[in-house]
Scaffold this motif. Structure first.
Motif, PDB file in Angstrom:
ATOM      1  N   ASN A 199       0.836  -1.204   0.000  1.00 29.94           N
ATOM      2  CA  ASN A 199       0.000   0.000   0.000  1.00 29.94           C
ATOM      3  C   ASN A 199       0.874   1.260   0.000  1.00 29.94           C
ATOM      4  OD1 ASN A 199      -2.551  -1.124  -0.174  1.00 29.94           O
ATOM      5  ND2 ASN A 199      -2.753  -1.407   2.039  1.00 29.94           N
ATOM      6  N   TRP A 231       1.184  -1.967  -9.616  1.00 28.00           N
ATOM      7  CA  TRP A 231       0.841  -3.343 -10.012  1.00 28.00           C
ATOM      8  C   TRP A 231       1.954  -3.924 -10.876  1.00 28.00           C
ATOM      9  CZ3 TRP A 231      -3.408  -4.739  -7.368  1.00 28.00           C
ATOM     10  CH2 TRP A 231      -4.227  -3.696  -6.905  1.00 28.00           C
ATOM     11  N   GLY A 288      -4.476  -2.372  -1.981  1.00 29.01           N
ATOM     12  CA  GLY A 288      -5.936  -2.383  -2.014  1.00 29.01           C
ATOM     13  C   GLY A 288      -6.493  -1.239  -1.194  1.00 29.01           C
ATOM     14  N   ASN A 299      -2.398   0.347   6.728  1.00 29.09           N
ATOM     15  CA  ASN A 299      -3.547  -0.313   6.095  1.00 29.09           C
ATOM     16  C   ASN A 299      -4.864   0.346   6.497  1.00 29.09           C
ATOM     17  OD1 ASN A 299      -1.934  -2.045   4.669  1.00 29.09           O
ATOM     18  ND2 ASN A 299      -2.003  -3.661   6.220  1.00 29.09           N
ATOM     19  N   LYS A 309     -13.350  -9.212   1.099  1.00 30.73           N
ATOM     20  CA  LYS A 309     -12.552  -9.765   0.012  1.00 30.73           C
ATOM     21  C   LYS A 309     -13.482 -10.357  -1.033  1.00 30.73           C
ATOM     22  CE  LYS A 309     -10.323 -13.783   0.770  1.00 30.73           C
ATOM     23  NZ  LYS A 309     -11.075 -14.925   0.265  1.00 30.73           N
ATOM     24  N   THR A 330     -14.171  -4.343  -4.266  1.00 26.39           N
ATOM     25  CA  THR A 330     -13.967  -5.771  -3.949  1.00 26.39           C
ATOM     26  C   THR A 330     -13.726  -6.557  -5.236  1.00 26.39           C
ATOM     27  OG1 THR A 330     -15.521  -5.506  -2.133  1.00 26.39           O
ATOM     28  CG2 THR A 330     -14.974  -7.746  -2.731  1.00 26.39           C
ATOM     29  N   ASP A 331     -12.840  -7.535  -5.176  1.00 27.68           N
ATOM     30  CA  ASP A 331     -12.506  -8.283  -6.397  1.00 27.68           C
ATOM     31  C   ASP A 331     -13.385  -9.523  -6.581  1.00 27.68           C
ATOM     32  OD1 ASP A 331     -11.276  -9.265  -4.131  1.00 27.68           O
ATOM     33  OD2 ASP A 331      -9.408  -9.821  -5.112  1.00 27.68           O
ATOM     34  N   THR A 389      -9.961  -0.044  -7.542  1.00 25.91           N
ATOM     35  CA  THR A 389      -8.964  -0.139  -6.458  1.00 25.91           C
ATOM     36  C   THR A 389      -8.352  -1.537  -6.365  1.00 25.91           C
ATOM     37  OG1 THR A 389     -10.522  -0.768  -4.722  1.00 25.91           O
ATOM     38  CG2 THR A 389     -10.230   1.610  -5.112  1.00 25.91           C
ATOM     39  N   ARG A 390      -8.848  -2.464  -7.213  1.00 21.34           N
ATOM     40  CA  ARG A 390      -8.340  -3.844  -7.152  1.00 21.34           C
ATOM     41  C   ARG A 390      -7.624  -4.265  -8.427  1.00 21.34           C
ATOM     42  NH1 ARG A 390      -8.500  -6.045  -1.952  1.00 21.34           N
ATOM     43  NH2 ARG A 390     -10.365  -5.289  -0.936  1.00 21.34           N
ATOM     44  N   ASN A 391      -7.639  -3.400  -9.411  1.00 15.60           N
ATOM     45  CA  ASN A 391      -6.950  -3.686 -10.673  1.00 15.60           C
ATOM     46  C   ASN A 391      -7.444  -4.976 -11.311  1.00 15.60           C
ATOM     47  OD1 ASN A 391      -5.035  -2.981 -12.640  1.00 15.60           O
ATOM     48  ND2 ASN A 391      -3.552  -4.440 -11.798  1.00 15.60           N
ATOM     49  N   ARG A 426      -6.862   3.853 -11.471  1.00 15.27           N
ATOM     50  CA  ARG A 426      -6.537   2.679 -10.665  1.00 15.27           C
ATOM     51  C   ARG A 426      -5.799   3.116  -9.407  1.00 15.27           C
ATOM     52  NH1 ARG A 426      -3.157  -1.317 -14.125  1.00 15.27           N
ATOM     53  NH2 ARG A 426      -2.554   0.530 -15.292  1.00 15.27           N
TER      54      ARG A 426
END
Ligand SMILES: NC(=O)c1ccc[n+]([C@@H]2O[C@H](COP(=O)([O-])OP(=O)(O)OC[C@H]3O[C@@H](n4cnc5c(N)ncnc54)[C@H](O)[C@@H]3O)[C@@H](O)[C@H]2O)c1
Length: 432
Positions: free
Chosen positions: A219, A233, A251, A284, A315, A371-372, A396-398, A414
């Motif tokens: 982060n 990334w 994230g 975090n 998640k 969330t991914d 935010t999760r690419n 992103r």
């Protein structure tokens, strides 16, 4: 010889564990303080989402080997899988563990084994649970066995990991560890390592702390890359090609009841020593605010902006929104006066109203993906864009196919990527 097992706490850990023991031939009584849970389980249902759990619970209840009850009954083994949340001032709340101990003590018999599975601060078995159980007049290690066996499964893969993961079993003495190991060997295919209670408690905490600190590093990298105009990334992907490097992904914050909680259990006991662990947690926990600030910049100049928040579970691909970083993000949106709608295909229980995807996107200026979930990877931007007032997405999760989204007219931002692109309020893409 173990015939009957009493499991206290029928949540994400206790219910799968209870049904696995039951389908392996044990007489299992699952105890929970929530009457609705008892009612649901006794009719073969489940109150949580976990792939494969429904079938197993149904089979276990139908076979007559699993039943749920409000009261603890005498048994050969007691397994405690109750919550161990963290308080607002970042201290372990061990009320549920103490209560579970108090419920077991009156029915505890010579030769019984008590296993704590709840994630706990170092010393919990020795200093908290043992004295409570010894109120029965019996002595741990002499009259009854006491062991700590942390659960290391990941939500969404619990049923498989319960069986396949290696386990660490810590005993108050060698005999307790061996008895617990023998019990889990009934269904565990992974290796079972024996140690003492406090070491096992610390192993569990350090596993999650390692991941928390690693994510904090990532982060921090994300924030640095945003300043530098490069992609975190890509940095992570290329750095991880090194055989001894494993940087986690950045994230919008770390949530859930494990990684975001467990490090505090160490900090609480050793505040002046656990500096790196404390800093990791602080970084975090600052990410939701960072996301909101970045969003404010993205939406700068848009009057009465509205954001469609996609995903609020902590998640991907799970229904669990407890301690999700989505919540502080939403509080930040409220404080910043940014309107929002929320869509999550998995979550049913949430503090804020949930909408359908169509409702969430209609009239929105920006998608904020938090969330991914796999479903989001397959969203079709052309159709979604038509519903929106402006076509902006902040991933935010690419996980989105960004090129496709751009081709469909979206301006894509992103987390962890320095923006070359800026949105102007007339929706023209400006490359600076
Ligand atoms: N969920 C996970 O993926 C996971 C993974 C590893 C470790 N853990 C740890 O396992 C423990 C349990 O977590 P969970 O996610 O299953 O919690 P949960 O909240 O899903 O379930 C706990 C259940 O315990 C019940 N309960 C509370 N006090 C009780 C008592 N005295 N007697 C009987 N029942 C009681 C609650 O009503 C609830 O149904 C926690 O310490 C957690 O940190 C969880």
């Amino acid at each position: 010889m173990v015939n009957k097992i009493c499991i206290l706490g029928l949540g994400y850990i206790g219910l799968p564990t209870a049904s696995i023991f039951a389908t392996n031939g044990f007489d299992v009584v699952g105890v929970d303080t929530n009457p609705q849970v008892i009612e649901t389980v006794n009719r073969g249902g489940i109150h949580i989402q976990e792939p494969g759990l429904q079938t197993l619970v149904q089979a276990a209840v139908k076979s007559g080997r699993l039943r749920a009850a409000l009261e603890v009954e005498s048994a050969d083994v007691f397994i405690i899988a109750v919550p161990t949340p963290v308080t607002k001032d970042k201290r372990a709340d061990l009320t549920f563990v103490r209560n579970a101990g108090h419920m077991i003590a009156p029915v505890l018999q010579r030769g019984n084994l008590v296993v704590l599975e709840s994630t706990s601060p170092p010393g919990t078995c020795e200093r908290i649970l043992k004295p409570v159980l010894e109120e029965s007049g019996q002595q741990a290690g002499k009259d009854f066995g006491l062991a700590y066996c942390p659960e290391r499964v990941i939500p969404g893969r619990t049923m498989r990991e319960l069986i396949q993961n290696d386990r660490v079993v810590g005993g108050i003495d060698r005999l307790s560890a061996e008895a617990a190991s023998k019990l889990y060997k009934v269904f565990v295919e992974g290796k079972i390592q024996l140690t003492d209670c406090t070491t096992a408690e610390m192993v569990k905490l350090m596993e999650n702390t390692y991941r928390d600190v690693n994510i904090a590093l990532s982060n921090e990298l994300a924030m640095l890359c945003e300043e530098m105009g490069i992609s975190a990334w890509e940095v992570v992907e290329l750095a991880n090609l090194h055989p001894r490097v494993n940087i986690h992904l950045p994230g919008p914050g770390v949530g859930g009841h494990c990684i975001a909680v467990d490090p505090w259990f160490i900090v609480e006991r050793f505040p002046s020593l656990a500096n790196m662990i404390n800093l990791g947690r602080t970084i975090n926990d600052s990410m939701p605010l960072h996301v909101v600030k970045r969003l404010q910049t993205i939406l700068d100049g848009i009057s009465s902006p509205r954001v469609a928040v996609l995903g609020v579970s902590f998640k991907g691909n799970i229904d669990d929104a407890r301690s999700t970083p989505a919540l502080p993000v939403i509080w930040g949106l409220e404080q910043a006066g940014i309107g929002f709608t929320i869509y999550d295909p998995h979550v049913r229980d949430f503090e804020y109203e949930l909408s359908t995807l169509q409702e969430a996107l209609t009239g929105a200026d920006c998608i904020l993906l938090l969330t991914d979930h796999d479903e989001f990877k397959f969203l079709y931007p052309q159709e979604l864009g038509k519903l929106m007032r402006r076509q902006i997405v902040f991933d935010t999760r690419n996980i989105l196919g960004h090129e496709l989204w751009r081709q469909c007219g979206f301006t894509v931002f992103r987390l962890g990527v320095g923006g070359l692109e800026k949105v102007n309020i007339n929706q023209e893409k400006v490359i600076s």
